[in-house]
Scaffold this motif. Sequence first.
Motif, PDB file in Angstrom:
ATOM      1  N   ARG A 162     118.194  47.800  -5.448  1.00 17.86           N
ATOM      2  CA  ARG A 162     119.281  47.311  -4.589  1.00 17.86           C
ATOM      3  C   ARG A 162     120.381  46.643  -5.423  1.00 17.86           C
ATOM      4  O   ARG A 162     121.568  46.776  -5.120  1.00 17.86           O
ATOM      5  CB  ARG A 162     118.727  46.325  -3.566  1.00 17.86           C
ATOM      6  N   GLU A 201     122.363  49.333  -6.933  1.00 18.85           N
ATOM      7  CA  GLU A 201     123.160  50.023  -5.919  1.00 18.85           C
ATOM      8  C   GLU A 201     124.414  49.239  -5.537  1.00 18.85           C
ATOM      9  O   GLU A 201     125.307  49.791  -4.901  1.00 18.85           O
ATOM     10  CB  GLU A 201     122.316  50.268  -4.669  1.00 18.85           C
ATOM     11  N   ARG A 216     130.105  52.173  -1.889  1.00 22.23           N
ATOM     12  CA  ARG A 216     129.443  50.997  -2.450  1.00 22.23           C
ATOM     13  C   ARG A 216     130.070  50.634  -3.797  1.00 22.23           C
ATOM     14  O   ARG A 216     130.821  51.421  -4.373  1.00 22.23           O
ATOM     15  CB  ARG A 216     127.948  51.265  -2.601  1.00 22.23           C
ATOM     16  N   LEU A 246     125.710  54.440  -8.799  1.00 20.54           N
ATOM     17  CA  LEU A 246     124.363  54.717  -8.300  1.00 20.54           C
ATOM     18  C   LEU A 246     124.295  54.513  -6.788  1.00 20.54           C
ATOM     19  O   LEU A 246     123.731  55.342  -6.058  1.00 20.54           O
ATOM     20  CB  LEU A 246     123.346  53.813  -8.996  1.00 20.54           C
ATOM     21  N   GLY A 247     124.864  53.416  -6.309  1.00 15.08           N
ATOM     22  CA  GLY A 247     124.866  53.163  -4.878  1.00 15.08           C
ATOM     23  C   GLY A 247     125.572  54.250  -4.103  1.00 15.08           C
ATOM     24  O   GLY A 247     125.131  54.651  -3.020  1.00 15.08           O
ATOM     25  N   LEU A 264     123.416  57.499  -3.822  1.00 15.25           N
ATOM     26  CA  LEU A 264     122.393  57.352  -2.790  1.00 15.25           C
ATOM     27  C   LEU A 264     123.013  57.281  -1.391  1.00 15.25           C
ATOM     28  O   LEU A 264     122.440  57.793  -0.423  1.00 15.25           O
ATOM     29  CB  LEU A 264     121.559  56.102  -3.070  1.00 15.25           C
ATOM     30  N   SER A 265     124.174  56.664  -1.281  1.00 16.26           N
ATOM     31  CA  SER A 265     124.859  56.615   0.005  1.00 16.26           C
ATOM     32  C   SER A 265     125.299  58.012   0.440  1.00 16.26           C
ATOM     33  O   SER A 265     125.265  58.344   1.635  1.00 16.26           O
ATOM     34  CB  SER A 265     126.067  55.681  -0.078  1.00 16.26           C
ATOM     35  N   ALA A 269     119.701  60.109  -9.213  1.00 19.96           N
ATOM     36  CA  ALA A 269     119.990  59.885  -7.796  1.00 19.96           C
ATOM     37  C   ALA A 269     120.609  61.131  -7.165  1.00 19.96           C
ATOM     38  O   ALA A 269     120.303  61.480  -6.017  1.00 19.96           O
ATOM     39  CB  ALA A 269     120.917  58.687  -7.632  1.00 19.96           C
TER      40      ALA A 269
END
Length: 313
Positions: free
Chosen positions: A91, A94, A157, A161-162, A165-166, A255
């Motif tokens: 988290r 992210e 985000r 990386l965030g 994944l989003s 990811a």
Amino acid sequence: MDLSAANKPLDGMISGRFFLIGYLPTYAAAVFVLILVWAGAPTWLHDGHALSFARAWQTARGLGVGEIVILTVAVTVIAVLFAPLQLAMMRVLEGNWPTALGAGVGRWIQRRRKRRMAAAAELPIGRSQLTADLVQRAGIAGARLRRRYPQPHHLVRPTALGNALSAMEDTAGREYGLDAIVAWPRLYAVLGDNVRAMVDDRRDVLDSAGRMTITAGTMFLAAVVLLWDSAGWLALALVPAAIAAVAYAGAVAAAVAYGEAVNSAFDLHRFDLLDALKMPQPRTRDEERAVNRALCDMWRQGVPMTGDYKVDR
């Protein structure tokens, strides 16, 4: 049922996933810090004597069996203690930070990058300007944009990386009326062996790269503290910093690969989820989207569903 298979997930976690994600990065960090300490860092604890890696080597060679066992057990205990924090570490990577810690700035940077990528994916208006090479480059840029950024602007985000994944959460199952966030835990339970293995492997790579990023970043901070008064030796702190940068780039790529696996899982097994729920199979795409939206509304908000179950006779 063969009960001898009941312990296989635990065995796999300890021998495979735990070693790759938890034990190996922790062991590498422990060895790095111990070498610096055995070499005489920080020097103010040793009357200002310069670092000596020959001294560190002598100390390592002189370790007895009991000392090695104690170090091994200590590293294992640390890795076990940090295992429940794996999700929290991801988290952080992210971009789940407070605005005061730079989340707003991170989102501004990522949105700017998204706009540049979207511009690269656009084709010129004039048909005479189109060439095969230009169309191909725009197509590659468009595919990269879809894999690395969510479509809605408000879902962007603060980190790469965030956003990867989003993008997965935004696109997986969307064409079928499914909300990936609430549907995925249920869909995962009905995956076939081949798809589950692909998803698990890519998730392990993602978690491993993420843990190595956090661990190497911690090593960098520890090296700065230990080597602050060691003149040129402070440059050694760049080694874990470089490892953290490479690991983070690997985590972003992992990811994207994980997102592709999750999208494939929705493509191939969404009807298996309906079978497991004893729901009748839809006859049209519109009917499928309507049923899936109703299911997601029930899972997300507790909205009751209507209709009959599929009964095997």
